[in-house]
Design an enzyme around this catalytic site. Structure first.
Site, PDB file in Angstrom:
ATOM      1  N   LYS A 121       0.948  -1.038  -0.128  1.00 30.92           N
ATOM      2  CA  LYS A 121      -0.084  -0.090  -0.105  1.00 30.92           C
ATOM      3  C   LYS A 121       0.979   1.243  -0.037  1.00 30.92           C
ATOM      4  O   LYS A 121       0.701   2.140  -0.746  1.00 30.92           O
ATOM      5  CB  LYS A 121      -0.992  -0.062   1.220  1.00 30.92           C
TER       6      LYS A 121
ATOM      7  N   GLN B  58      -5.052  -1.224   9.726  1.00 29.69           N
ATOM      8  CA  GLN B  58      -4.911  -2.579   9.078  1.00 29.69           C
ATOM      9  C   GLN B  58      -5.222  -3.586  10.252  1.00 29.69           C
ATOM     10  O   GLN B  58      -5.238  -3.494  11.160  1.00 29.69           O
ATOM     11  CB  GLN B  58      -3.393  -2.849   8.910  1.00 29.69           C
TER      12      GLN B  58
ATOM     13  N   ASP C 218     -11.316   3.242   4.148  1.00 29.43           N
ATOM     14  CA  ASP C 218     -11.803   1.482   4.151  1.00 29.43           C
ATOM     15  C   ASP C 218     -13.120   1.578   3.912  1.00 29.43           C
ATOM     16  O   ASP C 218     -13.686   0.517   3.780  1.00 29.43           O
ATOM     17  CB  ASP C 218     -11.255   0.747   5.671  1.00 29.43           C
TER      18      ASP C 218
END
Ligand code: NDP
Length: 296
Positions: free
Chosen positions: A54, A98, A121
């Site tokens: 990422k 994460q 997200d």
């Protein structure tokens, strides 16, 4: 029928190039550089790989990448303090914590402490509610990537019968909301669904998000249907490690009209959509027009 392969790798490269163009324009015309902060707690090997890739792709499209690596025994208080700091940092437009988090940390609490406008997200309860009510939201990356590929392949999805296998909060449920938003007739199947083969056989669009290697055989697929395989399963075959999806690719490709491979299908689109979401978040907070074709 031999299915057309939907090349997620190539599509994702196109999305990243689009994002990079927009980022260059933002810098030149507005003096703004979008920034994405990724928080990793602990040393889960798969998470470390994701976070690294990422960070690399964020920089490649011209954005600023801020990585925060915290010890596995970081307290909830310290993690929440970091999220608060990032919420208040104007250089940070997107925040991703994460998952999974170590067991002693409350994932819902942490995710819901992220500023919804920076929740790239799309897991914050406000974004879930906005998506569910058809309002402008941050959309979870994997389902957004699936939707982009479906729109690209079909143009309009209106009136199509879609089956989503899996009802998780990160893939199945938001996927179903997005398909409904595009006027599909949507069925959500799960482990208690009766006669799953029959349900799948009726579908023009099948999205498989289960986590069971090659669970969907070709003879469940309606002739000409579009198959989006979200599953990523590591198996051993002929003494070698292999990645396979939730769909038996070989037999499904004989009946489907189009199908995503694993690897090289949905996977690459997820990070591309994370970058797209960061750009969208940056445009929104600065009152600028949103990039076309990169949001739901
Ligand atoms: P979850 O484990 O959270 O959810 C799996 C879903 O599958 C559940 O709703 C479960 O039903 C359903 N299910 C399990 N067994 C069956 C069955 N026999 N028949 C029908 N439904 C069943 O998984 P995720 O949604 O997080 O992920 C799904 C897959 O997608 C995984 O392989 C994951 O690795 C992959 N993935 C890939 C991403 C990418 O970037 N390509 C991103 C995220 C995930 P029930 O609710 O009844 O238990």
């Amino acid at each position: 029928m031999v299915a057309q392969v939907i090349d997620g790798k190539a599509f994702a490269a196109k999305v990243r190039a689009q994002v990079a163009d927009q980022v260059a324009k933002l810098k030149e015309e507005n003096g703004i550089t979008p920034g994405l902060a990724v928080v990793l707690v602990g040393e889960d090997p798969a998470s470390q790989v994701y976070v690294r890739s990422k960070g690399k792709m964020t920089v490649e499209v011209g954005m600023n990448s801020y990585e925060h690596k915290l010890d596995v025994d970081t307290s909830e208080e310290d993690l929440l303090a970091l999220v608060d700091k990032l919420n208040n940092d104007p250089a940070v437009h997107g925040i991703l914590v994460q998952l999974p988090l170590p067991k002693h940390l409350n994932e819902d609490l942490v995710i819901n402490s992220i500023d919804p406008a920076k929740d790239v997200d799309g897991f914050h309860i406000s974004n879930v509610g906005l998506l569910g009510t058809g309002q402008k939201s941050m959309v979870p990356c994997t389902p957004l990537g699936c939707l982009m590929m479906l729109r690209d392949h079909h143009g309009s999805l209106s009136g199509m019968d879609a089956v989503v296998i899996g009802r998780s909060n990160i893939v199945g449920k938001p996927m179903a909301q997005l398909l409904l938003g595009d006027s599909c007739t949507v069925t959500i199947a799960h482990s208690r669904t009766k006669d799953l083969p029959d349900v799948v056989r009726r579908a023009d669009i099948v999205v498989a998000a289960v986590g069971r290697p090659e669970m969907v055989p070709g003879d469940w697929i309606k002739e000409g249907a579009t198959v989006i395989d979200v599953g990523i399963n590591r198996i051993e075959r002929d003494g070698k490690n292999k990645l396979v999806g939730d769909v038996d690719y070989a037999s499904a490709a004989e009946r489907a009209g189009a199908i995503t491979p694993v690897p090289g299908g949905v996977g690459p689109m997820t990070i591309a959509c994370l970058l797209a979401n960061t750009l969208t978040a940056c445009c929104r907070v600065n009152g600028l027009p949103e990039p076309e074709g990169l949001t739901a």
